[in-house]
Design a protein around this motif. Structure first.
Motif, PDB file in Angstrom:
ATOM      1  N   ASP A  51       0.354  -1.630   0.114  1.00 34.32           N
ATOM      2  CA  ASP A  51      -0.241   0.079   0.196  1.00 34.32           C
ATOM      3  C   ASP A  51       1.038   1.136   0.542  1.00 34.32           C
ATOM      4  OD1 ASP A  51       1.115  -1.121   2.530  1.00 34.32           O
ATOM      5  OD2 ASP A  51      -0.234   0.591   3.671  1.00 34.32           O
TER       6      ASP A  51
ATOM      7  N   ASN B 161      -3.202  -2.853  -3.200  1.00 39.14           N
ATOM      8  CA  ASN B 161      -4.678  -3.638  -1.980  1.00 39.14           C
ATOM      9  C   ASN B 161      -5.103  -5.451  -2.335  1.00 39.14           C
ATOM     10  OD1 ASN B 161      -7.134  -3.341  -4.288  1.00 39.14           O
ATOM     11  ND2 ASN B 161      -6.713  -1.276  -4.124  1.00 39.14           N
ATOM     12  N   GLY B 162      -5.600  -5.448  -1.401  1.00 36.89           N
ATOM     13  CA  GLY B 162      -5.901  -7.100  -2.089  1.00 36.89           C
ATOM     14  C   GLY B 162      -6.448  -7.455  -3.508  1.00 36.89           C
ATOM     15  N   VAL B 163      -7.349  -6.335  -3.603  1.00 38.94           N
ATOM     16  CA  VAL B 163      -8.147  -6.257  -4.932  1.00 38.94           C
ATOM     17  C   VAL B 163      -7.576  -6.186  -5.890  1.00 38.94           C
ATOM     18  CG1 VAL B 163     -10.538  -5.499  -5.877  1.00 38.94           C
ATOM     19  CG2 VAL B 163     -10.027  -5.936  -3.460  1.00 38.94           C
TER      20      VAL B 163
ATOM     21  N   LEU C 282      -5.254  -9.636  -6.883  1.00 41.63           N
ATOM     22  CA  LEU C 282      -6.602 -11.026  -6.622  1.00 41.63           C
ATOM     23  C   LEU C 282      -6.214 -10.871  -8.428  1.00 41.63           C
ATOM     24  CD1 LEU C 282      -7.895 -11.693  -3.250  1.00 41.63           C
ATOM     25  CD2 LEU C 282      -5.358 -12.693  -4.549  1.00 41.63           C
TER      26      LEU C 282
ATOM     27  N   GLY D 150      -7.750  -2.844   4.632  1.00 43.71           N
ATOM     28  CA  GLY D 150      -8.584  -3.911   4.171  1.00 43.71           C
ATOM     29  C   GLY D 150      -8.858  -5.393   4.392  1.00 43.71           C
ATOM     30  N   MET D 151      -8.249  -5.854   2.950  1.00 44.21           N
ATOM     31  CA  MET D 151      -7.483  -6.968   3.062  1.00 44.21           C
ATOM     32  C   MET D 151      -6.120  -7.744   3.397  1.00 44.21           C
ATOM     33  SD  MET D 151      -7.928 -10.012   0.057  1.00 44.21           S
ATOM     34  CE  MET D 151      -9.017  -9.260  -0.868  1.00 44.21           C
ATOM     35  N   ASP D 152      -6.173  -8.427   4.803  1.00 43.00           N
ATOM     36  CA  ASP D 152      -4.296  -8.238   5.178  1.00 43.00           C
ATOM     37  C   ASP D 152      -3.311  -9.189   4.175  1.00 43.00           C
ATOM     38  OD1 ASP D 152      -5.250 -10.759   6.209  1.00 43.00           O
ATOM     39  OD2 ASP D 152      -4.534 -10.033   8.096  1.00 43.00           O
TER      40      ASP D 152
ATOM     41  N   GLU E 100      -4.777 -12.989   4.368  1.00 44.96           N
ATOM     42  CA  GLU E 100      -6.273 -13.542   4.076  1.00 44.96           C
ATOM     43  C   GLU E 100      -5.761 -12.945   2.028  1.00 44.96           C
ATOM     44  OE1 GLU E 100      -9.331 -14.547   2.894  1.00 44.96           O
ATOM     45  OE2 GLU E 100      -8.243 -14.107   4.370  1.00 44.96           O
ATOM     46  N   ILE E 101      -4.682 -12.290   1.645  1.00 41.55           N
ATOM     47  CA  ILE E 101      -4.343 -11.821   0.115  1.00 41.55           C
ATOM     48  C   ILE E 101      -3.504 -13.606  -0.429  1.00 41.55           C
ATOM     49  CG2 ILE E 101      -2.630 -11.055  -1.524  1.00 41.55           C
ATOM     50  CD1 ILE E 101      -3.520  -8.398   0.492  1.00 41.55           C
TER      51      ILE E 101
ATOM     52  N   LYS F 212      -3.634 -16.804   1.338  1.00 41.93           N
ATOM     53  CA  LYS F 212      -5.002 -17.823   0.705  1.00 41.93           C
ATOM     54  C   LYS F 212      -5.198 -17.869  -0.433  1.00 41.93           C
ATOM     55  CE  LYS F 212      -5.252 -18.447   6.071  1.00 41.93           C
ATOM     56  NZ  LYS F 212      -6.890 -18.019   6.999  1.00 41.93           N
ATOM     57  N   ARG F 213      -5.197 -16.655  -0.601  1.00 41.64           N
ATOM     58  CA  ARG F 213      -6.463 -16.383  -1.977  1.00 41.64           C
ATOM     59  C   ARG F 213      -5.631 -16.142  -3.439  1.00 41.64           C
ATOM     60  NH1 ARG F 213     -11.278 -12.246  -1.401  1.00 41.64           N
ATOM     61  NH2 ARG F 213     -12.041 -13.122   0.858  1.00 41.64           N
TER      62      ARG F 213
END
Length: 120
Positions: free
Chosen positions: A10, A34-36, A39, A58-60, A63-64, A66-67
């Motif tokens: 970020d 950011n995560g969005v 991904l 937002g998405m830490d 989480e990123i 894992k996805r």
């Protein structure tokens, strides 16, 4: 091996620095703040390696990570963190991160690590 590198942070300055260094080395680079965004790039471009900051609004990073691994288990991930949370670093290893760097990191060490995992 491919040469596609995704930089997820970020902090604009860090993204620009890493982008410049790795483009100059000959890598194809992508950036996400950011995560969005990260991904979407992973889905569309399937990078070979992701430099992933842990503390993102937002998405830490966990989480990123894992996805990313749900999308493609073969994508290598190097974690960057300004915080020395050993439990978080351990969790990222269990989730498949190949290594981590504490900020501020030495750019030559980062360059060597990227070369180790993806070659031109």
């Amino acid at each position: 091996m491919g040469n596609k590198l995704l930089i997820v942070d970020d902090q604009y300055g860090i993204r620009i620095l890493l982008n410049e260094v790795f483009q100059r080395e000959g890598y194809t680079t992508f950036q996400a703040s950011n995560g969005v965004q990260a991904l979407e790039i992973v889905q569309k471009h399937q990078p070979d390696l992701v430099l992933l900051d842990m503390k993102i609004p937002g998405m830490d990073g966990i989480e990123i990570l894992k996805r990313i691994k749900e999308i493609n288990r073969d994508i290598k991930v190097i974690i960057m963190t300004a915080y020395g949370e050993l439990d978080m670093i351990q969790e990222t290893r269990e989730l498949g991160a190949v290594m981590h760097f504490a900020k501020p990191f030495d750019i030559d060490d980062m360059r060597d690590a990227v070369r180790k995992y993806i070659s031109l």
